[in-house]
Design a protein around this motif. Structure first.
Motif, PDB file in Angstrom:
ATOM      1  N   GLU A   1       0.851  -1.188   0.000  1.00 10.74           N
ATOM      2  CA  GLU A   1       0.000   0.000   0.000  1.00 10.74           C
ATOM      3  C   GLU A   1       0.892   1.244   0.000  1.00 10.74           C
ATOM      4  O   GLU A   1       2.110   1.142  -0.046  1.00 10.74           O
ATOM      5  N   SER A   2       0.258   2.408   0.092  1.00 12.28           N
ATOM      6  CA  SER A   2       1.018   3.641  -0.096  1.00 12.28           C
ATOM      7  C   SER A   2       1.805   4.088   1.124  1.00 12.28           C
ATOM      8  O   SER A   2       2.670   4.952   1.015  1.00 12.28           O
ATOM      9  N   ALA A   3       1.523   3.550   2.297  1.00 16.55           N
ATOM     10  CA  ALA A   3       2.272   3.941   3.494  1.00 16.55           C
ATOM     11  C   ALA A   3       2.503   2.695   4.344  1.00 16.55           C
ATOM     12  O   ALA A   3       1.730   1.733   4.273  1.00 16.55           O
ATOM     13  N   TYR A   4       3.555   2.720   5.123  1.00 10.01           N
ATOM     14  CA  TYR A   4       3.902   1.575   5.965  1.00 10.01           C
ATOM     15  C   TYR A   4       3.284   1.768   7.340  1.00 10.01           C
ATOM     16  O   TYR A   4       3.355   2.862   7.910  1.00 10.01           O
ATOM     17  N   VAL A   5       2.677   0.717   7.869  1.00 10.15           N
ATOM     18  CA  VAL A   5       1.927   0.837   9.114  1.00 10.15           C
ATOM     19  C   VAL A   5       2.439  -0.161  10.149  1.00 10.15           C
ATOM     20  O   VAL A   5       2.587  -1.353   9.857  1.00 10.15           O
ATOM     21  N   VAL A   6       2.709   0.349  11.348  1.00 15.46           N
ATOM     22  CA  VAL A   6       3.186  -0.456  12.468  1.00 15.46           C
ATOM     23  C   VAL A   6       2.183  -0.307  13.612  1.00 15.46           C
ATOM     24  O   VAL A   6       1.659   0.779  13.851  1.00 15.46           O
ATOM     25  N   ASP A   7       1.923  -1.395  14.303  1.00 11.43           N
ATOM     26  CA  ASP A   7       1.012  -1.348  15.451  1.00 11.43           C
ATOM     27  C   ASP A   7       1.794  -0.878  16.677  1.00 11.43           C
ATOM     28  O   ASP A   7       2.634  -1.605  17.204  1.00 11.43           O
ATOM     29  N   ALA A   8       1.534   0.341  17.121  1.00 12.00           N
ATOM     30  CA  ALA A   8       2.287   0.916  18.231  1.00 12.00           C
ATOM     31  C   ALA A   8       1.507   0.855  19.534  1.00 12.00           C
ATOM     32  O   ALA A   8       1.831   1.562  20.481  1.00 12.00           O
TER      33      ALA A   8
ATOM     34  N   PHE B   1      -2.221   3.202  19.063  1.00 13.80           N
ATOM     35  CA  PHE B   1      -2.566   3.662  17.707  1.00 13.80           C
ATOM     36  C   PHE B   1      -1.647   2.962  16.712  1.00 13.80           C
ATOM     37  O   PHE B   1      -0.684   2.287  17.106  1.00 13.80           O
ATOM     38  N   TYR B   2      -1.962   3.104  15.449  1.00 15.42           N
ATOM     39  CA  TYR B   2      -1.034   2.646  14.410  1.00 15.42           C
ATOM     40  C   TYR B   2      -0.146   3.816  14.001  1.00 15.42           C
ATOM     41  O   TYR B   2      -0.593   4.966  13.929  1.00 15.42           O
TER      42      TYR B   2
ATOM     43  N   CYS C   1       7.161  11.621   5.909  1.00 14.92           N
ATOM     44  CA  CYS C   1       6.037  11.994   6.751  1.00 14.92           C
ATOM     45  C   CYS C   1       5.715  10.870   7.725  1.00 14.92           C
ATOM     46  O   CYS C   1       5.792   9.693   7.384  1.00 14.92           O
ATOM     47  N   VAL C   2       5.392  11.257   8.948  1.00 16.43           N
ATOM     48  CA  VAL C   2       4.974  10.317   9.976  1.00 16.43           C
ATOM     49  C   VAL C   2       3.570  10.713  10.430  1.00 16.43           C
ATOM     50  O   VAL C   2       3.273  11.901  10.582  1.00 16.43           O
ATOM     51  N   GLY C   3       2.728   9.725  10.627  1.00 25.17           N
ATOM     52  CA  GLY C   3       1.385  10.013  11.102  1.00 25.17           C
ATOM     53  C   GLY C   3       0.880   8.898  11.988  1.00 25.17           C
ATOM     54  O   GLY C   3       1.567   7.906  12.203  1.00 25.17           O
ATOM     55  N   TRP C   4      -0.296   9.098  12.530  1.00 30.87           N
ATOM     56  CA  TRP C   4      -0.892   8.019  13.301  1.00 30.87           C
ATOM     57  C   TRP C   4      -2.297   7.732  12.797  1.00 30.87           C
ATOM     58  O   TRP C   4      -2.947   8.578  12.191  1.00 30.87           O
ATOM     59  N   VAL C   5      -2.729   6.500  13.033  1.00 28.78           N
ATOM     60  CA  VAL C   5      -4.099   6.102  12.738  1.00 28.78           C
ATOM     61  C   VAL C   5      -4.752   5.969  14.106  1.00 28.78           C
ATOM     62  O   VAL C   5      -4.450   5.050  14.871  1.00 28.78           O
ATOM     63  N   LYS C   6      -5.611   6.932  14.431  1.00 24.92           N
ATOM     64  CA  LYS C   6      -6.150   7.014  15.778  1.00 24.92           C
ATOM     65  C   LYS C   6      -7.519   7.657  15.720  1.00 24.92           C
ATOM     66  O   LYS C   6      -7.612   8.786  15.253  1.00 24.92           O
TER      67      LYS C   6
END
Lengths: 368, 368
Positions: free
Chosen positions: B49-56, B59-60, B171-176
């Motif tokens: 996908e377009s961004a890499y996601v880690v489970d933190a 939040f992701y 860019c860094v972001g969160w999924v929350k």
């Protein structure tokens, strides 16, 4: 050869670079307020440090983007001499530029993105070189305990020089527990300075080395005193300091400040914003490739120590009582370390006693 | 002019790029296990996908690095014609490349790092251009709600072409909350496809546009039907879709999948790994600059829609009942949107009914 080479004549003119850095920093600082939209805030003291830190609640989030510089040109030149690509090595150098900076704030690197911008799509068609780059990148991620999340491999004819590649890495990490945050508040007179060995030139001072190679009759193929070729020694990969810093954290040793010794060499040792004096009584051995550069470019000590790492790749500022333990923990990770100096009250300066060299705060604006 | 231009003749050869992308993806995937050292793990479905996601935990964590490509060369050429630098615009383009990709996974962008690699230190000495770049970068960060954390401004003579600049952003972001994660699991036949308008070429297809400019007698200074110069229209900044995605999340509308329409144009609309058919009944208006390119480069519809955005910069796949509301929410953010198509069971393909154009899964390996 008689020519003395300095940094300006070798193509890196920091006085031209600095104004935009300052303008960018002022503008960047103004954007910090945008985080309040998301109910969080930055750690303002991280501005001017080697990584940017945001308070994400349970932990601090640290991020950074760094580039290799011009070292790929050395690898390309050496391939013509020995047939090896050396892209495994410079892959590690690129990762090191990012992770070694990120860990200065107490962060554990978690993921990296690759940025490999080539001068044309044909760059990637060289399978041996491309595979060495991929393999070296993966190995450096494994050594640093990070996941390689993805990246960009654009072909940028007209922007990147034909046949060349611009290698960079971005890295995200966390500071967890939050008590690991290392931004220098605890730094105080009496602290010991432990220097971790470098493996050679790492990735700073490479323009100078390239200029020197151009002036030597045998160029990169010049044998050094130890019999190795100058160009080959230049390509020894940068030490990754992540595992040493993690071991120190696991041993519950507080790091009062940390500095990654890159551009400007030992001037970086007074990067901390306070007015303090950093007095060194012990010097790590100078790697043969740096000795070779100093000798052939006729660099006076003051110039050598303000542009090259001179054997010290990373500095840890800790309580005197912890210094010996830090040396042991580094050794267990395969990294030689030296209790080399002490922090004193006094004007901002670096004093290298064995050489009679002293740098003052005015020597460069390190935080710009 | 009679020449038909295709992507290979304009310097971007995706068939050469792909093998290293595949090798890098295999190697990168193998490093995911390193996260277990830190007690966390990646979201495996984010690979490709377009961004890499880690489970933190709470939040992701999402991250990405993207580059502008060759659009700075257009700005440089237009400055010679009008005296404006246009670096404010391409600063926004660079930020857009990163944030518009990051938001596809449901992430809120939090911070960006700048990567500005110049062909020499003299690049930064041009204060007007440098300040426009800084100002535009800051403004794009403000519009995207992100903090500009820092960056690199290396001078890379010999790697970056003399006088040129390689612009990139991480860019860094969160999924929350974590329920915002959008990786396509919920995508299903019957979903509506809402297309968000583009402002022009954005930053994809620029090599083609540059090649075309070289073939036009007046080059970038060629007036288009609306009286604007071709080169000036090319430099309209990319739409930032962050505020629209945030508004949709705040309205509790579930996004079943999202795609940023960049390289390969509408082929990106079948980026999702499933075998599904994407049927379009409505087309957004084609921006004048893209009409101009199609007309003068004599691009057949199939080629135009598989290399340019053709008026659609971003796609949202939502339940049919939510589509009209998505259009309203986008409009409130100043972005026109169109309920343009529907997801159907069937082989992986994009069907553009009004044009009689169909793309199949074999047209390109989009996830490599």
């Amino acid at each position: 050869m008689e020519t003395r080479i300095d940094y300006k004549s070798s193509g890196v003119d920091y006085s031209t670079l600095d104004p935009i850095k300052v303008a960018a920093q002022v503008a960047a600082k103004a954007t910090a307020a945008n985080l309040s939209i998301h109910g969080i805030g930055e750690v303002a003291a991280s501005r001017g440090e080697s990584a940017y830190v945001v308070d994400a609640g349970d932990f601090y989030l640290a991020s950074i983007t760094e580039c290799l510089g011009t070292k790929a040109l050395v690898a390309d030149a050496m391939r013509a001499i020995t047939g090896r690509t050396y892209y495994e090595n410079i892959a590690q150098d690129t990762i090191a530029m990012a992770v070694n900076d990120l860990i200065t704030v107490g962060a554990t690197p978690l993921s990296v993105h690759a940025y490999w911008a080539a001068g044309g799509g044909d760059w990637f068609a060289d399978a041996e070189r491309a595979n060495d780059l991929v393999r070296g990148w993966q190995a450096a991620c494994d050594k640093s305990g990070v996941a390689w999340g993805g990246g960009e491999t654009p072909a940028l004819a007209g922007v990147v020089s034909a046949g060349a590649i611009d290698l960079a890495a971005s890295c995200v990490g966390w500071v967890k527990p939050k008590s690991r945050l290392t931004l220098g508040e605890a730094l105080a007179p009496g602290d010991a300075i432990v220097l971790l060995e470098s493996s050679g030139i790492h990735s700073n001072g490479v323009s100078l080395a390239r200029k020197l190679a151009g002036l030597l009759p045998q160029g990169y193929a010049t044998p050094m005193g130890d019999g190795r070729l100058f160009g080959e020694a230049l390509l020894d990969p940068t030490v990754l300091y992540v595992s040493t810093l993690e071991a120190i954290a696991k041993a519950s040793i507080a790091v009062n400040y940390a500095a990654n010794i890159t551009g400007h060499g030992w001037l970086k040792l007074m990067r901390h914003p306070a007015s303090l004096t950093y007095r060194f009584h012990t010097l790590p051995p100078v790697p043969p490739v740096l000795q070779f550069i100093c000798q052939h470019a006729k660099l006076p000590d003051a110039e050598a120590y303000s542009s090259l790492n001179m054997g010290a790749g990373f500095a840890l500022y800790v309580s005197t009582g912890e210094a010996a333990r830090v040396v042991e923990l580094a050794a267990a990770q395969g990294v030689r370390a030296y209790v080399a100096g002490v922090v004193e009250s006094g004007p901002k300066r670096v004093i290298i006693e064995p050489l009679g060299v002293e740098f003052g705060a005015g020597d460069i604006n390190l935080r710009a």
